[in-house]
Write an enzyme that holds these catalytic residues in place. Structure first.
Site, PDB file in Angstrom:
ATOM      1  N   GLY A 138       7.704  -3.877  -2.933  1.00 39.39           N
ATOM      2  CA  GLY A 138       8.505  -3.764  -4.147  1.00 39.39           C
ATOM      3  C   GLY A 138       7.945  -2.834  -5.181  1.00 39.39           C
ATOM      4  O   GLY A 138       8.701  -2.213  -5.945  1.00 39.39           O
ATOM      5  N   ASN A 198       5.546  -6.342   5.228  1.00 41.21           N
ATOM      6  CA  ASN A 198       4.876  -5.560   6.270  1.00 41.21           C
ATOM      7  C   ASN A 198       3.737  -6.337   6.932  1.00 41.21           C
ATOM      8  O   ASN A 198       2.856  -5.757   7.550  1.00 41.21           O
ATOM      9  CB  ASN A 198       4.335  -4.242   5.701  1.00 41.21           C
ATOM     10  CG  ASN A 198       4.153  -3.191   6.785  1.00 41.21           C
ATOM     11  OD1 ASN A 198       4.924  -3.134   7.750  1.00 41.21           O
ATOM     12  ND2 ASN A 198       3.137  -2.356   6.635  1.00 41.21           N
ATOM     13  N   GLU A 320       2.720   7.373   3.888  1.00 41.91           N
ATOM     14  CA  GLU A 320       2.246   7.204   2.512  1.00 41.91           C
ATOM     15  C   GLU A 320       2.512   8.528   1.808  1.00 41.91           C
ATOM     16  O   GLU A 320       1.866   9.530   2.077  1.00 41.91           O
ATOM     17  CB  GLU A 320       0.757   6.864   2.507  1.00 41.91           C
ATOM     18  CG  GLU A 320       0.391   5.614   3.290  1.00 41.91           C
ATOM     19  CD  GLU A 320       0.625   4.331   2.513  1.00 41.91           C
ATOM     20  OE1 GLU A 320       0.981   4.407   1.322  1.00 41.91           O
ATOM     21  OE2 GLU A 320       0.442   3.244   3.093  1.00 41.91           O
TER      22      GLU A 320
END
Length: 417
Positions: A138, A198, A320
């Protein structure tokens, strides 16, 4: 008897299509480097993250602990309501190449909206499918913003730009901007039940998350989605570093070391497509070439990436894309510029690399389900049941047993040549 009709790409010659593709990526990187004279400090990997054994506490990564997000920092990002409006507005504006649907709801009942982009959206075809998943955590919202920018760029450039046209005509692209809308609204890493999504998938090494009814609704939605659509490849977008991460994410003994999956070479190639198309990911001083094996970086368990590969035949990367987990919204245009070609080239890679074809019976020409296995790689890719099409990603430049694969069809063995 089965007759295979493959499309073999990248014959292993010194200057084959794969070499041309890699040369294209190199030229593209040089062009990008000359196009951006100054770095924004938060983007360049200058603030590298270094880990020791003390940096790991069980299955947690301290780098990604929650940090307070101020109202000022959150300003300029789409709210969940804004995101829903943007997705539906895209569907109205680009309805000829898109379909809007939901794969389920979050804990708090927020729909998990998906944009499908194709010249024949919603229609089954013998094409590879690719998915992007954003906002798994989030407090890592950059992905949800970039995925809307990607969708709109494709719509605006269809039949104008060759890469946009290739993707829309040759791939079914599915974009899930936010897997964790509740965590985003709460400005926390986990979902509304305080579960890291995850770490919520079944794990290959340890008996965890095996009870489906105990998994989070967001996790169950992803798993149901992959049972309905046979994705060739995918990527999830994260923040907090600048690197393309590939399987395996965990090790059998929980130690931090390189642990390769059967398609390690192919995953390294896919990760390198993203890294070398990026403005500066490949120049990382922390990660050689801007890519990393997940277990070598920091082991995790119950991750989405490994589950995709093991259980759904989907080659997934964990990207990433921003050193800062939640950078100022004023930096989003620059981050988009740095990642745009990486995202496009990665999707195009499912068409430009590997072997593609369909399996037909030689008597009546009917499609036959089959599994495609390359000699020397302990991993099979299933052909679809509807069209018997297969899209087997492979690192280019190698001779895979003279470019052939074995086909298992209802207990009978054939050979793909």
């Amino acid at each position: 008897m089965a007759e295979a009709r493959p499309r073999w790409l990248f014959a292993p010659s010194p200057m084959d299509l794969s070499s041309i593709f890699l040369l294209y990526l190199l030229i593209l990187s040089l062009i990008q480097l000359s196009s951006f004279p100054a770095l924004i400090s938060a983007r360049g990997g200058a603030r590298g993250h270094h880990f020791s054994d003390g940096d790991f506490d069980g299955l947690s990564r301290k780098l990604l602990e929650d940090h307070p997000i101020s109202d000022e920092l959150a300003r300029g990002y789409m709210t969940n309501s804004d995101l829903e409006k943007a997705v539906k507005a895209f569907g109205r504006r680009c309805g000829n190449i898109s379909r809007i649907y939901s794969i389920g709801n979050s804990v708090q009942g927020v729909p998990l909206w998906v944009i499908e982009i194709s010249d024949r959206p919603g229609i089954g075809e013998p094409k590879p499918a690719f998915k992007f998943v954003g906002n798994v955590h989030g407090d890592e919202p950059v992905g949800r913003e970039l995925l809307l920018l990607l969708a709109n760029w494709l719509c605006d450039n269809y039949l104008k730009d060759p890469l946009a046209t290739l993707i829309i005509q040759k791939v079914h692209l599915h974009v899930l901007p936010s897997m964790n809308p509740d965590g985003f609204a709460l400005r926390i890493r986990n979902n509304a039940n305080n579960i890291d999504l995850n770490r919520d998938f079944p794990d290959q090494f340890f008996p965890m998350n095996d009870e489906e009814e105990l998994r989070q609704p967001e996790t169950r939605a992803i798993m149901k989605w992959l049972r309905e659509i046979r994705f060739t490849a995918s990527a999830s977008l994260h923040g907090g570093a600048l690197v393309a991460n590939y399987p395996w994410d965990g090790t059998e003994d929980k130690r931090k070391n390189y642990f390769s999956c059967p398609d390690d070479e192919t995953f390294r190639f896919l990760a390198s497509i993203y890294s070398h198309s990026h403005y500066n990911m490949s120049t990382s001083k922390e990660f050689e070439g801007g890519i990393t094996n997940g277990a070598s970086w920091y082991p995790i368990y119950g991750g989405m990436q490994d589950w995709n590969y093991i259980h759904a035949g989907c080659f997934e990367l964990t990207l990433e894309i921003s050193d800062d987990k939640w950078p100022s919204a004023s930096e989003l245009p620059t981050i988009w510029d740095y990642n745009k070609m990486s995202m496009l080239n990665l999707v195009a890679g499912v068409v430009k690399t590997g072997i593609h074809g369909r399996i037909f019976s030689s008597d009546k020409g009917r499609p036959l389900p089959a599994s495609i296995t390359i000699n020397g790689i302990n991993y099979s890719v299933q052909a679809s049941k509807q069209f018997a099409d297969y899209h087997r990603l492979l690192a280019p430049g190698n001779q895979y047993e003279g470019c052939h694969a074995r086909i298992q069809i209802k207990g009978h063995r054939g050979r793909l040549t």
